[in-house]
Enzyme design. Structure first.
Site, mmCIF file in Angstrom:
data_model
loop_
_atom_site.group_PDB
_atom_site.id
_atom_site.type_symbol
_atom_site.label_atom_id
_atom_site.label_comp_id
_atom_site.label_asym_id
_atom_site.label_seq_id
_atom_site.Cartn_x
_atom_site.Cartn_y
_atom_site.Cartn_z
ATOM 1 N N ILE A 131 0.902 -1.166 0.000
ATOM 2 C CA ILE A 131 0.000 0.000 0.000
ATOM 3 C C ILE A 131 0.930 1.203 0.000
ATOM 4 C CG2 ILE A 131 -1.591 1.457 1.292
ATOM 5 C CD1 ILE A 131 -2.933 -0.892 2.457
ATOM 6 N N ASN A 170 9.755 1.856 9.895
ATOM 7 C CA ASN A 170 8.687 2.652 9.290
ATOM 8 C C ASN A 170 7.569 2.836 10.327
ATOM 9 O OD1 ASN A 170 6.739 3.874 7.702
ATOM 10 N ND2 ASN A 170 6.899 2.416 6.024
ATOM 11 N N TYR A 228 -1.170 0.307 10.845
ATOM 12 C CA TYR A 228 -1.692 -1.059 10.931
ATOM 13 C C TYR A 228 -2.139 -1.407 12.342
ATOM 14 C CZ TYR A 228 -0.178 -1.518 6.155
ATOM 15 O OH TYR A 228 -0.034 -1.323 4.805
#
Length: 175
Positions: free
Chosen positions: A97, A136, A143
């Site tokens: 994504i 990251n 998430y």
């Protein structure tokens, strides 16, 4: 907020897919990696021949996020043998994504994520999983906010650099 639509990517869109893939990956990771590793990764993983083969795989699905017909992000999903790890044939992997930096914070990633969940439900997947680079924090937070929890790690090779991805999953039974 401007209107964002999600569109399935077809083989005729391969050049647009290459462009958004390279641009978003570079924007996301160039500042934390060497120019040599980035160039090698982009050439090996986002060549027209590799993307054409991925688009032809019946177990992979690509979607564009569009704003006024401009591609601003994309999603790649894998099932069955297309998954990057042999975990479970009844799972859906979110492999990519990515959203243009100019559109961060505008819910584009969330819309692509919701398309992934919709696809997982249509396929009756037991869970959705993904790998996210340990360096990251923005993606990890995204998430976690969406209910994913870590369950393992694996090595992701960016050029000649071996990096650690955190594997995360979201069970779908009650969602």
């Amino acid at each position: 907020m401007e209107s964002i639509c999600i569109k399935k990517v077809d083989s005729i869109d391969v050049e647009g897919l290459q462009k958004i893939s390279r641009q978003t990956f570079f924007e996301t990771f160039a500042d934390k990696n060497t120019a040599e590793d980035m160039a090698k990764f982009l050439e090996e993983n986002y060549s027209l021949s590799k993307l054409t083969a991925e688009l032809a795989d019946e177990n992979s699905f690509f979607y564009f996020a569009l704003s006024d017909e401009e591609v601003i992000g994309f999603l790649k999903l894998n099932t069955s043998s297309a998954q990057t790890e042999s975990l479970d044939s009844n799972a859906l992997e979110i492999e990519r994504i990515y959203v243009l930096k100019a559109y961060h914070g505008k819910k584009v990633g969330q819309l692509l994520y919701e398309k992934a969940l919709e696809t997982a439900r249509q396929l009756n997947a037991a869970y959705v999983w993904l790998g996210v680079w340990e360096k990251n924090p923005r993606a990890i937070s995204f998430y976690q906010k969406n209910g994913f929890t870590p369950f393992d790690k694996h090595i992701f090779r960016l050029g000649d650099d071996e990096q650690t991805d955190i594997l995360m999953k979201l069970p779908l039974q009650n969602r």
